[in-house]
Design a protein around this motif. Sequence first.
Motif, short mmCIF file in Angstrom:
data_model
loop_
_atom_site.label_atom_id
_atom_site.label_comp_id
_atom_site.label_asym_id
_atom_site.label_seq_id
_atom_site.Cartn_x
_atom_site.Cartn_y
_atom_site.Cartn_z
N ALA A 36 0.83 -1.22 0.00
CA ALA A 36 0.00 0.00 0.00
C ALA A 36 0.86 1.26 0.00
CB ALA A 36 -0.93 0.00 1.22
N PHE A 37 1.99 1.23 0.72
CA PHE A 37 2.85 2.42 0.82
C PHE A 37 3.54 2.70 -0.52
CE2 PHE A 37 2.10 1.28 5.17
CZ PHE A 37 2.05 2.49 5.83
N ALA A 40 0.92 3.94 -3.02
CA ALA A 40 0.55 5.35 -2.80
C ALA A 40 1.67 6.27 -3.27
CB ALA A 40 0.23 5.60 -1.33
N ALA A 41 2.93 5.87 -3.00
CA ALA A 41 4.06 6.70 -3.42
C ALA A 41 4.08 6.84 -4.94
CB ALA A 41 5.37 6.09 -2.92
N THR A 43 1.61 6.29 -7.20
CA THR A 43 0.44 6.95 -7.79
C THR A 43 0.41 8.44 -7.44
OG1 THR A 43 -0.93 6.24 -5.93
CG2 THR A 43 -0.97 4.87 -7.87
N THR A 44 0.92 8.80 -6.27
CA THR A 44 0.97 10.22 -5.91
C THR A 44 2.01 10.93 -6.79
OG1 THR A 44 0.34 9.67 -3.65
CG2 THR A 44 1.26 11.86 -4.01
N THR A 110 8.26 14.78 -5.23
CA THR A 110 8.07 13.58 -6.04
C THR A 110 9.35 12.75 -6.08
OG1 THR A 110 6.45 14.72 -7.40
CG2 THR A 110 7.44 12.75 -8.33
N ARG A 112 11.44 12.24 -3.90
CA ARG A 112 11.64 11.45 -2.68
C ARG A 112 10.75 10.21 -2.62
NH1 ARG A 112 10.49 16.35 0.51
NH2 ARG A 112 12.15 17.75 -0.04
N LEU A 113 9.79 10.11 -3.55
CA LEU A 113 8.84 8.99 -3.49
C LEU A 113 9.25 7.80 -4.34
CD1 LEU A 113 5.44 10.95 -3.75
CD2 LEU A 113 6.58 10.12 -1.68
N GLU B 56 -7.57 7.26 -1.83
CA GLU B 56 -6.43 6.33 -1.86
C GLU B 56 -5.10 7.05 -2.04
OE1 GLU B 56 -7.98 3.83 -5.03
OE2 GLU B 56 -8.05 2.19 -3.59
N GLU B 57 -5.15 8.26 -2.62
CA GLU B 57 -3.93 9.06 -2.65
C GLU B 57 -4.32 10.52 -2.52
OE1 GLU B 57 -3.47 6.91 -6.03
OE2 GLU B 57 -5.44 7.78 -6.24
N VAL B 58 -3.45 11.28 -1.90
CA VAL B 58 -3.65 12.72 -1.75
C VAL B 58 -2.36 13.39 -2.21
CG1 VAL B 58 -3.99 14.59 -0.08
CG2 VAL B 58 -5.28 12.46 0.17
N ASP B 59 -2.41 14.02 -3.36
CA ASP B 59 -1.20 14.71 -3.82
C ASP B 59 -1.19 16.13 -3.24
OD1 ASP B 59 -3.06 16.09 -5.34
OD2 ASP B 59 -2.46 15.22 -7.24
N GLU B 88 -0.83 5.09 4.41
CA GLU B 88 0.07 5.30 3.27
C GLU B 88 -0.03 6.74 2.74
OE1 GLU B 88 -2.41 3.11 3.48
OE2 GLU B 88 -3.53 2.92 1.60
N ALA B 91 2.09 8.87 5.23
CA ALA B 91 3.53 8.65 4.98
C ALA B 91 3.96 9.39 3.72
CB ALA B 91 3.81 7.15 4.87
N THR B 92 3.16 9.28 2.67
CA THR B 92 3.52 9.90 1.39
C THR B 92 3.58 11.41 1.50
OG1 THR B 92 2.50 8.06 0.21
CG2 THR B 92 2.89 10.05 -1.05
N ARG B 95 6.68 12.44 3.47
CA ARG B 95 7.91 12.19 2.68
C ARG B 95 8.08 13.23 1.59
NH1 ARG B 95 6.88 5.75 2.85
NH2 ARG B 95 7.80 5.47 4.90
N MET B 96 6.99 13.75 1.08
CA MET B 96 7.08 14.79 0.04
C MET B 96 7.43 16.16 0.62
SD MET B 96 3.94 14.14 -2.51
CE MET B 96 4.68 15.05 -3.85
#
Lengths: 137, 125
Positions: A36-37, A40-41, A43-44, A110, A112-113, B56-59, B88, B91-92, B95-96
Motif C-alpha cells: 500500500a505504501f 501510494a508513493a 500513484t501520488t 516527487t 523522494r517517493l 487512496e492518494e492525496v497529492d 500510506e 507517509a507519502t 515524505r514529500m
Amino acid sequence: MADVVQRWEMPIRTEDDVILVRRKARMLAQERGFDAFATAALTTAASELGRNALVHGGGGGALIEHLADGTRSGIRITFVDRGPGIADMARVLAGGYSTARSLGLGLSGTRRLVEEFDIESAPGAGTKVVICKWTRY
Amino acid sequence: MSQRGNIPILRVGSNLLTTIHIDLHDTIAEAFQEDVLVAIKNTGAKGLVIDITGLEEVDTYVARILADTGRMAALMGAHTILVGMRAEVAATLVRMGFAMDTVETALDVDDGLAMLQARKALGRK
C-alpha cells in the motif's frame, strides 16, 4: 538488465486524463504486488507529474512501462510535455518554488517517493520526467 | 442540505460532516468549498469534519484544497478537523515535505466529532 514486459501510451490533455494515468499506475502496482505504501508513493508521484505536464506544460503524454529484471517487478512512467520548459532547474528541484498553482513541492517532493528520477528540460523545449519504482523482492 | 457539487454535506448535531469519495479536480473542488461555506452560513455550524477515508492518494494539489477549505471555514467561525487519512497517505505526504499543519486531524469520524464536542464544552468558538 531490466526488460520491458508491457507498455501503455496515454495522452495528458485534461484533468480526467491525469486521473486515468494515475488509475492505470495504481492498477498495475497492485497487480505486480506493490504494498500500500509503495503504491501510494507511485500513484501520488504520477499525479504530481501528470498535473505538472498539464498545468505547466500545457499537456503532453505519459508512457507507462511494466519492467522485470528476473526477480523484481518495476513500473516506469515517462511524462513528456511541449511546454515552456524549466529555466532554473536547480531552484525547482530544491523545492519551495512554484510558477503556477502547485505548492512548489511537486518535483522535489516527487523525487523522494521513487527510486529513480530523471528530468530533462530546456527553455522552449518542453520537459521530460522519468520515474521508476520497484517491488522490494 | 442543497449542494451544487457532488459531495454531500450532512448536519450532525451542531456540526457538519462531509465525506469525500471522489477525485477532487478543479471544478469539483471549487463547488465543494463553496458548498461548505454556504452550509456553515445556513446552519451556523461551529465545527466541520472532513472525512477522507475514501481517498487512496492525496497529492499536494488535493492537500492544498483540503487545507484551504479549513482556512475558509475558519473565516466563517467554524473549526475544521480532517479525519480518515490512510497510513500510506500520511507517509507519502510527509515524505514529500508537505506539512498539513494548518488543519487539525483525527483518526476517524468518531474521534473528530468527539474533538469538536470537547471544544464546544470548553466554550471555544
